[in-house]
Design an enzyme around this catalytic site. Structure first.
Site, PDB file in Angstrom:
ATOM      1  N   VAL A  10       0.937  -0.965   0.297  1.00 17.10           N
ATOM      2  CA  VAL A  10       0.105  -0.060  -0.233  1.00 17.10           C
ATOM      3  C   VAL A  10       1.192   0.890   0.131  1.00 17.10           C
ATOM      4  O   VAL A  10       1.567   1.720   0.900  1.00 17.10           O
ATOM      5  CB  VAL A  10      -1.343   0.070   1.283  1.00 17.10           C
ATOM      6  CG1 VAL A  10      -2.156   1.055   0.677  1.00 17.10           C
ATOM      7  CG2 VAL A  10      -2.138  -1.524   1.608  1.00 17.10           C
ATOM      8  N   SER A  11       0.994   2.075  -1.234  1.00 14.84           N
ATOM      9  CA  SER A  11       2.267   2.726  -0.773  1.00 14.84           C
ATOM     10  C   SER A  11       1.005   4.131  -0.910  1.00 14.84           C
ATOM     11  O   SER A  11       2.162   5.352  -1.266  1.00 14.84           O
ATOM     12  CB  SER A  11       2.660   2.740  -2.575  1.00 14.84           C
ATOM     13  OG  SER A  11       1.869   2.800  -3.475  1.00 14.84           O
ATOM     14  N   THR A  12      -0.105   4.760  -1.391  1.00 17.83           N
ATOM     15  CA  THR A  12      -0.656   5.230  -1.313  1.00 17.83           C
ATOM     16  C   THR A  12      -1.994   5.574  -0.700  1.00 17.83           C
ATOM     17  O   THR A  12      -1.883   4.685  -0.261  1.00 17.83           O
ATOM     18  CB  THR A  12      -1.162   6.302  -2.702  1.00 17.83           C
ATOM     19  OG1 THR A  12      -2.257   5.250  -2.969  1.00 17.83           O
ATOM     20  CG2 THR A  12       0.287   5.758  -3.639  1.00 17.83           C
TER      21      THR A  12
END
Length: 212
Positions: A10-12
């Site tokens: 989960v990067s954003t």
């Protein structure tokens, strides 16, 4: 007893572990456990460099299934992705993707099937790297555009799509999916998919202006 483990990166702010789990379950997977790395860029880190990604190597056992949204979750570039998939296969772990339902299993002994499988791994990993590079360049363009704009100027209409939807759309486009299939998978309308497809860099810029 074998388990099915979902690994989510989960990067954003628009991506969530719950969303990725729901997508996997909608694709027919029964998930026993979710391991997630949050706030992590897939472009800059290998799987072993991520705190939770590293745990996968300790947790997964022979006969387990590792589920990922797409192979790009398993590394930062072509070499990382191919090495990771092959290492898990050597351990007897089956790697499966939510998008396109691909399966990478080291159990086959047939030389022809092995050759096809290995060629597919290479192709998918190379595609993932190309997508990552394209995303990075588009994001740079969006950031540059945002910085150059008058900060007091209206940002325009809030986008009707999220980062997660745009990422999934990009993945599916690379695999040759049509607008209808993408709309169904992402929850966007078909006209929206068609519009975004014509200007992916512009879509990145819009998300950047709104902090996506």
């Amino acid at each position: 007893m074998s388990r099915t483990v979902l690994y989510a990166r989960v990067s954003t702010s628009d991506q969530t572990t719950a969303h990725q789990k729901a997508q996997a379950e909608a694709a027919g997977f029964t998930i026993d456990e979710v391991i997630a790395d949050e706030g992590v860029s897939g472009i800059g880190t290998t799987l072993r460099e991520r705190r939770e990604g590293k745990r996968l190597y300790d947790k997964l056992r022979h006969g387990d299934t590792l589920v990922v949204r797409w192979v790009d979750r398993l590394g930062r570039n072509y070499q990382d992705v191919t090495d990771t998939i092959r290492e898990f296969m050597r351990q007897g772990v089956v790697v499966r993707t939510v998008i396109n339902g691909l399966t990478f299993d080291g159990a086959t002994k047939d030389p022809m099937q092995q050759a096809v499988r290995d060629a597919l791994i290479g192709f998918m990993a190379a595609t993932a790297q190309a997508q990552a590079e394209a995303t990075k360049e588009a994001q740079k363009a969006g950031i540059a555009h945002h910085r150059a704009a008058d900060p007091t100027k209206y940002r325009g209409r809030k986008p009707s799509f999220t980062r997660d939807q745009l990422d999934m759309m990009r993945d599916m486009l690379a695999q040759g999916a049509g607008a209808s299939a993408i709309a169904k998978a992402t929850g966007m309308t078909r006209p929206t998919v068609q519009r975004l497809r014509e200007d992916m860099a512009g879509a990145e810029a819009v998300l950047t202006r709104w902090g996506g």
